[in-house]
Design a protein around this motif. Structure first.
Motif, PDB file in Angstrom:
ATOM      1  N   THR A 121      10.909  98.993 112.642  1.00 37.71           N
ATOM      2  CA  THR A 121      11.854  97.874 112.665  1.00 37.71           C
ATOM      3  C   THR A 121      12.757  97.795 111.447  1.00 37.71           C
ATOM      4  O   THR A 121      13.773  97.109 111.484  1.00 37.71           O
ATOM      5  CB  THR A 121      11.108  96.532 112.795  1.00 37.71           C
ATOM      6  OG1 THR A 121      10.235  96.374 111.664  1.00 37.71           O
ATOM      7  CG2 THR A 121      10.309  96.472 114.077  1.00 37.71           C
ATOM      8  N   SER A 122      12.391  98.490 110.354  1.00 34.53           N
ATOM      9  CA  SER A 122      13.237  98.387 109.169  1.00 34.53           C
ATOM     10  C   SER A 122      13.359  99.674 108.363  1.00 34.53           C
ATOM     11  O   SER A 122      14.405  99.911 107.786  1.00 34.53           O
ATOM     12  CB  SER A 122      12.736  97.254 108.256  1.00 34.53           C
ATOM     13  OG  SER A 122      11.446  97.555 107.762  1.00 34.53           O
ATOM     14  N   LEU A 123      12.328 100.507 108.304  1.00 35.53           N
ATOM     15  CA  LEU A 123      12.344 101.642 107.388  1.00 35.53           C
ATOM     16  C   LEU A 123      11.771 102.891 108.031  1.00 35.53           C
ATOM     17  O   LEU A 123      10.806 102.828 108.799  1.00 35.53           O
ATOM     18  CB  LEU A 123      11.508 101.304 106.141  1.00 35.53           C
ATOM     19  CG  LEU A 123      11.399 102.402 105.084  1.00 35.53           C
ATOM     20  CD1 LEU A 123      12.714 102.579 104.334  1.00 35.53           C
ATOM     21  CD2 LEU A 123      10.276 102.087 104.109  1.00 35.53           C
ATOM     22  N   SER A 124      12.362 104.037 107.679  1.00 41.41           N
ATOM     23  CA  SER A 124      11.839 105.339 108.074  1.00 41.41           C
ATOM     24  C   SER A 124      12.100 106.319 106.939  1.00 41.41           C
ATOM     25  O   SER A 124      13.153 106.282 106.309  1.00 41.41           O
ATOM     26  CB  SER A 124      12.519 105.828 109.356  1.00 41.41           C
ATOM     27  OG  SER A 124      12.020 107.090 109.719  1.00 41.41           O
ATOM     28  N   VAL A 125      11.131 107.194 106.697  1.00 39.65           N
ATOM     29  CA  VAL A 125      11.280 108.255 105.711  1.00 39.65           C
ATOM     30  C   VAL A 125      11.094 109.568 106.454  1.00 39.65           C
ATOM     31  O   VAL A 125      10.072 109.779 107.111  1.00 39.65           O
ATOM     32  CB  VAL A 125      10.258 108.124 104.568  1.00 39.65           C
ATOM     33  CG1 VAL A 125      10.429 109.258 103.565  1.00 39.65           C
ATOM     34  CG2 VAL A 125      10.392 106.774 103.874  1.00 39.65           C
ATOM     35  N   TYR A 140      15.246 118.773 102.700  1.00 39.13           N
ATOM     36  CA  TYR A 140      16.064 117.598 102.954  1.00 39.13           C
ATOM     37  C   TYR A 140      15.123 116.408 103.049  1.00 39.13           C
ATOM     38  O   TYR A 140      13.995 116.546 103.523  1.00 39.13           O
ATOM     39  CB  TYR A 140      16.806 117.704 104.295  1.00 39.13           C
ATOM     40  CG  TYR A 140      17.596 118.975 104.474  1.00 39.13           C
ATOM     41  CD1 TYR A 140      18.929 119.026 104.081  1.00 39.13           C
ATOM     42  CD2 TYR A 140      17.028 120.104 105.043  1.00 39.13           C
ATOM     43  CE1 TYR A 140      19.667 120.187 104.257  1.00 39.13           C
ATOM     44  CE2 TYR A 140      17.762 121.266 105.212  1.00 39.13           C
ATOM     45  CZ  TYR A 140      19.081 121.299 104.818  1.00 39.13           C
ATOM     46  OH  TYR A 140      19.812 122.444 104.982  1.00 39.13           O
ATOM     47  N   ALA A 141      15.595 115.265 102.635  1.00 35.79           N
ATOM     48  CA  ALA A 141      14.829 114.037 102.809  1.00 35.79           C
ATOM     49  C   ALA A 141      15.825 112.910 103.031  1.00 35.79           C
ATOM     50  O   ALA A 141      16.910 112.898 102.437  1.00 35.79           O
ATOM     51  CB  ALA A 141      13.953 113.752 101.589  1.00 35.79           C
ATOM     52  N   TRP A 142      15.450 112.014 103.900  1.00 39.24           N
ATOM     53  CA  TRP A 142      16.307 110.872 104.212  1.00 39.24           C
ATOM     54  C   TRP A 142      15.486 109.596 104.180  1.00 39.24           C
ATOM     55  O   TRP A 142      14.370 109.553 104.700  1.00 39.24           O
ATOM     56  CB  TRP A 142      16.915 111.003 105.610  1.00 39.24           C
ATOM     57  CG  TRP A 142      17.839 112.162 105.782  1.00 39.24           C
ATOM     58  CD1 TRP A 142      19.177 112.204 105.524  1.00 39.24           C
ATOM     59  CD2 TRP A 142      17.494 113.460 106.292  1.00 39.24           C
ATOM     60  NE1 TRP A 142      19.679 113.451 105.844  1.00 39.24           N
ATOM     61  CE2 TRP A 142      18.667 114.236 106.309  1.00 39.24           C
ATOM     62  CE3 TRP A 142      16.297 114.043 106.736  1.00 39.24           C
ATOM     63  CZ2 TRP A 142      18.696 115.557 106.744  1.00 39.24           C
ATOM     64  CZ3 TRP A 142      16.318 115.361 107.163  1.00 39.24           C
ATOM     65  CH2 TRP A 142      17.514 116.099 107.164  1.00 39.24           C
ATOM     66  N   ILE A 143      16.072 108.573 103.603  1.00 36.77           N
ATOM     67  CA  ILE A 143      15.543 107.217 103.714  1.00 36.77           C
ATOM     68  C   ILE A 143      16.481 106.512 104.675  1.00 36.77           C
ATOM     69  O   ILE A 143      17.691 106.426 104.434  1.00 36.77           O
ATOM     70  CB  ILE A 143      15.504 106.505 102.352  1.00 36.77           C
ATOM     71  CG1 ILE A 143      14.575 107.265 101.391  1.00 36.77           C
ATOM     72  CG2 ILE A 143      15.064 105.051 102.525  1.00 36.77           C
ATOM     73  CD1 ILE A 143      14.617 106.765  99.962  1.00 36.77           C
ATOM     74  N   LEU A 144      15.920 106.057 105.793  1.00 34.10           N
ATOM     75  CA  LEU A 144      16.703 105.423 106.853  1.00 34.10           C
ATOM     76  C   LEU A 144      16.268 103.975 107.000  1.00 34.10           C
ATOM     77  O   LEU A 144      15.127 103.623 106.709  1.00 34.10           O
ATOM     78  CB  LEU A 144      16.477 106.155 108.175  1.00 34.10           C
ATOM     79  CG  LEU A 144      16.701 107.670 108.174  1.00 34.10           C
ATOM     80  CD1 LEU A 144      16.316 108.252 109.533  1.00 34.10           C
ATOM     81  CD2 LEU A 144      18.141 108.002 107.826  1.00 34.10           C
TER      82      LEU A 144
END
Length: 183
Positions: A121-125, A140-144
């Motif tokens: 609902t708010s955060l994904s790594v 690669y890394a993403w904070i979504l």
């Protein structure tokens, strides 16, 4: 072509990426991952450099197709226009649904797309890594986030998780999500 020559040819391709000597790390992924809850729009908050992401207002939309694959639609605002990249994601092993593969070309193999953590609902790594000749790896890394502007403590939590998994963040940078057009 010898391996050394091939390596020299590949280095310019990864100059805008984050690369390290040795094999890819294997971080833990989200246990009991629920793909249906993960679908939808995610805004990119921070990332390790990626040559294919140069713009601002970057977001990813995931939608389940009738054949069971996942449509991936990435958008970014770059040089005054909206750019789109459509790909396909799959779950290669149903026993580990948080370890997805994604490809943006029918001719390219699926690359890793591992959901390390999400609350849906708010955060994904997300983390991805490619071994190059077993000499070095590009990661690669993403904070979504479901919001363009998540709370700072959420971003700090995501970075702590990546660091605990031995993913180097010194090149991580924020994605500009200000003044974004409706994509």
């Amino acid at each position: 072509m010898c391996a050394a020559s091939l390596l020299l040819l590949l280095l310019p391709l990864v100059s805008a990426q984050t690369y390290h000597w040795g094999p890819c790390p294997t971080p833990k992924v989200q246990p009991n991952f629920k793909l249906q809850q993960y679908l939808g729009r995610w805004y990119e908050i921070e990332k390790l450099p990626a040559s294919f992401e140069k713009g601002k207002c970057i977001e990813a939309n995931y939608d389940l197709r009738g054949d069971g694959t996942i449509q991936v639609l990435n958008t970014q605002f770059y040089k005054g226009r909206v750019n789109y990249a459509e790909g396909t994601a799959v779950v290669p092993d149903l026993r580990e649904p948080a370890r997805l593969g994604v490809s943006f070309s029918a001719f390219a193999p699926y690359g890793a797309y591992w959901v390390l953590t999400t609350d849906y609902t708010s955060l994904s790594v997300v983390y991805s890594c490619t071994n190059v000749l077993n000499i070095f790896h590009v990661d690669y890394a993403w904070i979504l986030s479901r919001s363009r502007f998540p709370p700072p403590e959420s971003v700090a939590f995501a970075k702590e998780l990546l660091e605990k998994e031995n993913i180097e963040l010194c090149r991580m940078k924020a994605t500009d999500q200000t003044g974004c057009p409706d994509l």
